[in-house]
Design an enzyme around this catalytic site. Structure first.
Site, PDB file in Angstrom:
ATOM      1  N   GLU A  81       0.774  -1.269   0.267  1.00  0.00           N
ATOM      2  CA  GLU A  81       0.104  -0.013   0.030  1.00  0.00           C
ATOM      3  C   GLU A  81       0.934   1.265   0.053  1.00  0.00           C
ATOM      4  O   GLU A  81       1.998   1.016   0.561  1.00  0.00           O
ATOM      5  CB  GLU A  81      -0.832   0.008   1.066  1.00  0.00           C
ATOM      6  CG  GLU A  81      -1.921  -1.245   1.195  1.00  0.00           C
ATOM      7  CD  GLU A  81      -2.913  -1.074   2.226  1.00  0.00           C
ATOM      8  OE1 GLU A  81      -3.958  -1.619   2.280  1.00  0.00           O
ATOM      9  OE2 GLU A  81      -2.534  -0.745   3.428  1.00  0.00           O
TER      10      GLU A  81
ATOM     11  N   CYS B 142       3.728   8.778   0.461  1.00  0.00           N
ATOM     12  CA  CYS B 142       4.347   7.855   1.502  1.00  0.00           C
ATOM     13  C   CYS B 142       4.420   6.595   0.769  1.00  0.00           C
ATOM     14  O   CYS B 142       3.457   5.970   0.411  1.00  0.00           O
ATOM     15  CB  CYS B 142       3.311   7.720   2.719  1.00  0.00           C
ATOM     16  SG  CYS B 142       3.958   6.540   3.853  1.00  0.00           S
TER      17      CYS B 142
ATOM     18  N   CYS C 183       6.991  -6.350   6.691  1.00  0.00           N
ATOM     19  CA  CYS C 183       7.996  -5.670   7.288  1.00  0.00           C
ATOM     20  C   CYS C 183       8.671  -6.658   8.298  1.00  0.00           C
ATOM     21  O   CYS C 183       7.840  -7.397   9.008  1.00  0.00           O
ATOM     22  CB  CYS C 183       7.515  -4.365   8.079  1.00  0.00           C
ATOM     23  SG  CYS C 183       8.906  -3.538   8.925  1.00  0.00           S
TER      24      CYS C 183
ATOM     25  N   CYS D 225       7.411  -4.218  14.990  1.00  0.00           N
ATOM     26  CA  CYS D 225       7.149  -3.105  16.049  1.00  0.00           C
ATOM     27  C   CYS D 225       5.530  -3.367  16.486  1.00  0.00           C
ATOM     28  O   CYS D 225       4.681  -3.620  15.793  1.00  0.00           O
ATOM     29  CB  CYS D 225       7.185  -1.670  15.634  1.00  0.00           C
ATOM     30  SG  CYS D 225       8.650  -1.252  15.086  1.00  0.00           S
TER      31      CYS D 225
ATOM     32  N   CYS E  50       2.487  -1.451  15.414  1.00  0.00           N
ATOM     33  CA  CYS E  50       2.326  -1.389  13.882  1.00  0.00           C
ATOM     34  C   CYS E  50       1.711  -2.477  13.172  1.00  0.00           C
ATOM     35  O   CYS E  50       1.930  -3.596  13.408  1.00  0.00           O
ATOM     36  CB  CYS E  50       3.660  -1.151  13.418  1.00  0.00           C
ATOM     37  SG  CYS E  50       3.494  -0.686  11.507  1.00  0.00           S
TER      38      CYS E  50
ATOM     39  N   CYS F 189      -0.219   6.646  10.112  1.00  0.00           N
ATOM     40  CA  CYS F 189       0.948   5.960  10.748  1.00  0.00           C
ATOM     41  C   CYS F 189       0.668   4.887  11.352  1.00  0.00           C
ATOM     42  O   CYS F 189       0.023   4.696  12.199  1.00  0.00           O
ATOM     43  CB  CYS F 189       1.725   6.979  11.609  1.00  0.00           C
ATOM     44  SG  CYS F 189       3.219   6.332  12.430  1.00  0.00           S
TER      45      CYS F 189
END
Length: 346
Positions: free
Chosen positions: A90, A104, A111, A115, A118, A331
């Protein structure tokens, strides 16, 4: 994998056409930089050359396609991009109150950083994106919203774990013969990959650097950001001081505030102490809600007090407005629609 036209530099474009004069390679590169949708659009080239280029890529200028387009009430645009191998990422287009548009971009499928706050980190890691797959995100967003003034590598993935391809994409973005974006308008956001930070300090590119810090308390940062086990806070600070000595640039520290976890006055004091003597701006970001995660947003009062403590210490502090929440494009929210699309790697 073969690099499609969007990801080629001028030199690589010329290498495709060794029998052509230099001006012809520049013409081709200019078309690639415009993000054309077909080779037939290259109207100042001979038909034979257009057919030759088309043949090299099976008639496809782009390797990826848009699968889903979501628009938030605040105007933010989120695109789900289907890649050539069936994976998906995305990207988001954000516009501030002054009309500046920021793309962005994602650098990885999923990933590996994990984290805790996230959404992307829950997807696992599949692979790195190529420079063409990165730049195609930019073109898709520009096709829909026009001129883009800034690019941030803050999408899915850890950019400094795909530094070679991110560098190639930045060459394309900043090439004066092509897109022509200033390097000062490009930001790489990292969770704190020290070898990558030092590599950029020594070898460039001279972009802006942002660090996702979240907490200056070692145990809490490790809990929220496992990267702290490999590259702990003291080593990260040493690397940032080296980066500043080499570049003379101010660093942005991104602090995601989570209610009743890292948003206390004690947390703010610890952060201020850790920052000294770095030349840094702190961006405070209220944690954006993600279904199934055991966190809560900070209160406006917590945000205000945290900010005031940093400012009293002489630290430039900005409370960032979360945009794109309505389409899970803010975010930490990217990948919400991809959970069943990109399963974690074994």
């Amino acid at each position: 994998m073969k690099v499609y036209p969007s990801g080629l530099s001028l030199a690589e474009t010329a290498a495709l056409l060794p029998d052509q004069p230099p001006y012809r390679a520049r013409q081709v590169y200019e078309w690639f930089s415009k993000g054309i949708a077909s080779f037939d659009a290259m109207t100042n080239l001979p038909q034979s050359l257009r057919e030759r280029l088309s043949g090299l890529y099976g008639g496809q200028v782009r390797s990826s396609s848009i699968e889903k387009e979501l628009i938030d009430e605040d105007g933010s645009l989120k695109l789900q991009i289907r890649l050539r191998d069936g994976a998906a990422v995305e990207c988001v287009l954000l516009e501030d109150i002054e009309g500046r548009k920021t793309a962005c971009l994602s650098s990885q499928v999923g990933c590996p950083m994990g984290c805790a706050f996230c959404k992307t980190g829950t997807l696992g890691f599949l692979r790195n994106l190529g420079p063409d797959e990165i730049i195609e995100q930019f073109h898709f967003l520009r096709d829909r919203r026009g001129f883009i003034s800034n690019v941030v590598f803050m999408g899915m993935g850890e950019p400094l774990l795909n530094l070679e391809n991110v560098r190639k994409a930045i060459v394309v973005l900043s090439s004066p013969e092509g897109i022509g974006m200033s390097l000062r308008k490009i930001t790489i956001s990292t969770s704190g990959i020290i070898p990558g930070i030092l590599d950029i300090a020594q070898s460039g590119p001279k972009i802006r650097l942002a660090i996702s810090l979240t907490s200056a308390e070692p145990n809490l940062r490790t809990r929220l950001m496992p990267v702290n086990k490999t590259w702990p806070l003291d080593e990260l600070k040493s690397a940032l001081l080296q980066f500043q000595q080499a570049t003379r640039d101010r660093i942005t520290l991104e602090v995601v505030l989570i209610g009743n976890m890292n948003a206390s006055e004690t947390d703010a004091e610890a952060l201020a102490a850790w920052i000294t003597p770095l030349k840094a701006q702190v961006n405070l970001i209220a944690w954006n809600p993600i279904q199934g995660m055991p966190f809560e947003q900070p209160s406006p009062r917590q945000m205000r007090i945290f900010s005031e403590i940093l400012e009293r210490k002489g630290i430039v502090t900005v409370q960032r407005m979360s945009r794109g929440r309505g389409v899970m494009g803010a975010c930490g929210q990217l990948g919400d629609t991809l959970q069943t699309t990109n399963p974690p790697s074994a």
